[in-house]
Design a protein around this motif. Structure first.
Motif, PDB file in Angstrom:
ATOM      1  N   SER A 164     -58.528  -2.220  -4.146  1.00 14.83           N
ATOM      2  CA  SER A 164     -58.555  -1.080  -5.065  1.00 14.83           C
ATOM      3  C   SER A 164     -59.334  -1.417  -6.331  1.00 14.83           C
ATOM      4  O   SER A 164     -59.748  -0.520  -7.066  1.00 14.83           O
ATOM      5  CB  SER A 164     -57.132  -0.654  -5.430  1.00 14.83           C
ATOM      6  OG  SER A 164     -56.489  -1.632  -6.233  1.00 14.83           O
TER       7      SER A 164
ATOM      8  N   GLY B  94     -57.673   5.202  -3.413  1.00 17.53           N
ATOM      9  CA  GLY B  94     -56.441   5.793  -3.919  1.00 17.53           C
ATOM     10  C   GLY B  94     -56.157   7.158  -3.343  1.00 17.53           C
ATOM     11  O   GLY B  94     -55.616   8.034  -4.023  1.00 17.53           O
TER      12      GLY B  94
ATOM     13  N   THR C  87     -58.144   4.062  -8.890  1.00 21.31           N
ATOM     14  CA  THR C  87     -58.652   2.757  -8.471  1.00 21.31           C
ATOM     15  C   THR C  87     -59.959   2.472  -9.204  1.00 21.31           C
ATOM     16  O   THR C  87     -60.787   3.373  -9.381  1.00 21.31           O
ATOM     17  CB  THR C  87     -58.911   2.674  -6.955  1.00 21.31           C
ATOM     18  OG1 THR C  87     -60.029   3.489  -6.599  1.00 21.31           O
ATOM     19  CG2 THR C  87     -57.687   3.112  -6.159  1.00 21.31           C
TER      20      THR C  87
END
Length: 521
Positions: free
Chosen positions: A149, A417, A463
């Motif tokens: 991420s 995300g 992210t």
């Protein structure tokens, strides 16, 4: 450990097939570079080190390509495996040129930075996306996977290879500064795991989940739909010949519409079909209208996947589409697949424009790519940049691909995300939340069509990767350049015989004298 260098090469080569896609043992991805780097550093000549490592990786790739994983003729598969080996071996060549001339922690960074940079540079222009990345072998360790991420796959690739250069000084039995790289690696790994654990614990979805469903055909129904015709021939055929296959295509379409009805009746508010719903171009409008009628009746969003057989005597013969219909029956997007699979689809349809569609809904923003598109993180990142809460990724696999392709999809959810709903023919349908947790999965069977019912948050998680992209890969490229420059400067200093870390080599590992790195003692 004073073992013949060829034993290290053999150990690494035997581990590599378990660090790939089909038979995955997570620890093998960490250990194989450790042993191969030990061989490379102990080899008497650079060409021996590079050639041995290249052949080891080619062997590993060849084993991983078995069972038709790569849909190319055998000579092409052999060439691809050899090219893979040569690219991977380049990182070991960088290590030999740089790490032994730089002290401690700085020298230990050259190898992981080079391996990460080489992997990233090789995937960007290639037709196979990120296939072959060792990072995917860690899909079962969710705290570790959270690093993507921030850095994308490249941070995980870096960590896997840093272990090798961090522990090799300990294996060489040269204690001078040997513990510093190992301690730095251990601290970094602990930090990554703490970050991942905290992200999983502290950032649960902050909105109620939305009921979703993924429908697909059974293997038997799929085979019946595609039996007896080829796309190119059917595209060039006169109307009567095209009409002859209409009943079998219509049967598959009717089945998916009925399964959509069933999923909606079970409460699903967003339903996705799998990739490859065959339809004649002259029947496309009728199929879309029938799907729109179902969406209106149940007040749901429906993703249909027409595999449109055009009427033409010229390539492309097929349009591979993702079409989203809203509860009012309106078409919100019509997305053509960006990346056809080499050796299978590129002879039927061309590349799409590469623009990931986005649409607002009462639940959150929706986006879509199709199957093989998922293996290109830089394409999927458009969904993350667009704050999509749910990525719909209809897919169509084959036996060797089923499990690894489903595992790879998890990484796109974490990177961006976004939740992921992957409806799949001939494979594994999955529902994944923005942190990579698989909330539902079902596998296609020969005699039963899968219906995956789940509930997913459609609120995106922030992210860094979705915003900054491949910044970490660029950092690794820069690190290789900087460390290479520093190593060249050290090479100009007066030569003093030394080992990699300040002590003499064994008789079996003698090599030409090397200059002392500044600060070594």
């Amino acid at each position: 450990m004073k073992l013949p260098s060829w034993l290290w090469l053999l150990a690494g080569a035997l581990l590599l097939p378990f660090a790939g896609h089909q038979t995955t043992v997570a620890v093998a991805a960490w250990l194989a570079p450790v042993f191969l780097l030990r061989f490379s550093r102990g080899a008497s000549r650079g060409w021996i080190a590079w050639g041995g490592v290249a052949l080891a990786y080619a062997f590993g790739a060849g084993m991983d390509f078995r069972n038709g994983l790569v849909p190319l003729p055998l000579p092409a598969v052999v060439v691809l495996a050899l090219v893979t080996g040569m690219i991977r071996a380049a990182g070991y060549a960088v290590d030999r040129a740089v790490a032994r001339r730089l002290p401690g922690i700085a020298g230990s960074l050259a190898f992981p930075a080079a391996m990460t940079a080489m992997e990233w540079l090789a995937t960007r222009p290639g037709p196979f996306g990120t296939w072959g990345s060792m990072a995917y072998s860690q899909s079962g360790n969710l705290p570790l996977v959270q690093i993507v991420s921030v850095t994308g796959l490249w941070g995980l690739t870096f960590l896997i290879h840093w272990l090798a250069s961090a522990v090799n000084p300990l294996m060489e039995g040269t204690p001078d500064r040997a513990f510093r790289p190992a301690a730095a690696f251990a601290a970094a790994l602990a930090g990554v795991l703490l970050f991942g654990g905290a992200r999983l614990a502290l950032f649960p979805p902050d909105a109620p989940p939305v009921p979703v469903a993924a429908v697909a055909l059974s293997v038997g129904e799929y085979d019946s739909a595609f039996a007896g015709w080829k796309a190119g021939d059917l595209a060039r055929a006169p109307l009567p010949e095209r009409a002859a296959v209409r009943p079998q295509l219509a049967a598959a379409q009717a089945f998916l519409l009925a399964r959509t009805d069933a999923a909606a009746s079970a409460g699903a508010r967003i339903v996705s079909w799998p990739e490859s719903t065959p339809v004649l171009a002259e029947d496309l409008d009728g199929l879309l209208e029938r799907g729109a009628a179902v969406a209106r009746r149940h007040r749901l969003h429906l993703l249909m996947t027409p595999w449109v057989i055009r009427r033409t005597d010229r390539f492309p013969y097929v349009e591979n589409l993702s079409v989203l219909v809203d509860p009012a029956g309106r078409v919100l997007w019509r997305y053509p697949k960006t990346h056809p699979v080499p050796g299978i689809e590129d002879s039927r349809f061309g590349t799409g424009p590469g623009v990931v569609p986005l649409a607002a809904s009462p639940h959150g923003r929706l986006a879509s790519v199709i199957c093989f598109d998922l293996d290109f993180p830089w394409l999927v990142r458009q969904a993350g940049r667009g704050r999509a809460g749910l990525l719909l990724a209809p897919s169509d696999d084959w036996p060797a691909l089923q499990e690894p392709h489903a595992r790879m999809a998890v990484f796109r959810a974490v990177e961006n995300g976004t939740s992921l709903l992957r409806a799949t023919n001939n494979g594994v349908s999955v529902a994944v939340d923005p942190l990579g947790r698989v909330l539902g999965s079902v596998e296609t069977r020969a005699d039963a069509a899968p219906l995956l019912l789940s509930a997913l948050p459609v609120t995106p998680a922030f992210t860094l990767y979705s915003r900054a992209g491949d910044w970490f890969a660029w950092l690794c490229v820069a690190a290789v350049a900087v460390l290479g420059t520093l190593a060249r400067r050290e090479r100009r200093r007066p030569a003093v015989p030394q080992s990699w870390h300040g002590q003499g080599r064994s008789a079996g590992e003698a090599e030409e004298p090397l200059p002392r790195a500044a600060g070594d003692h």
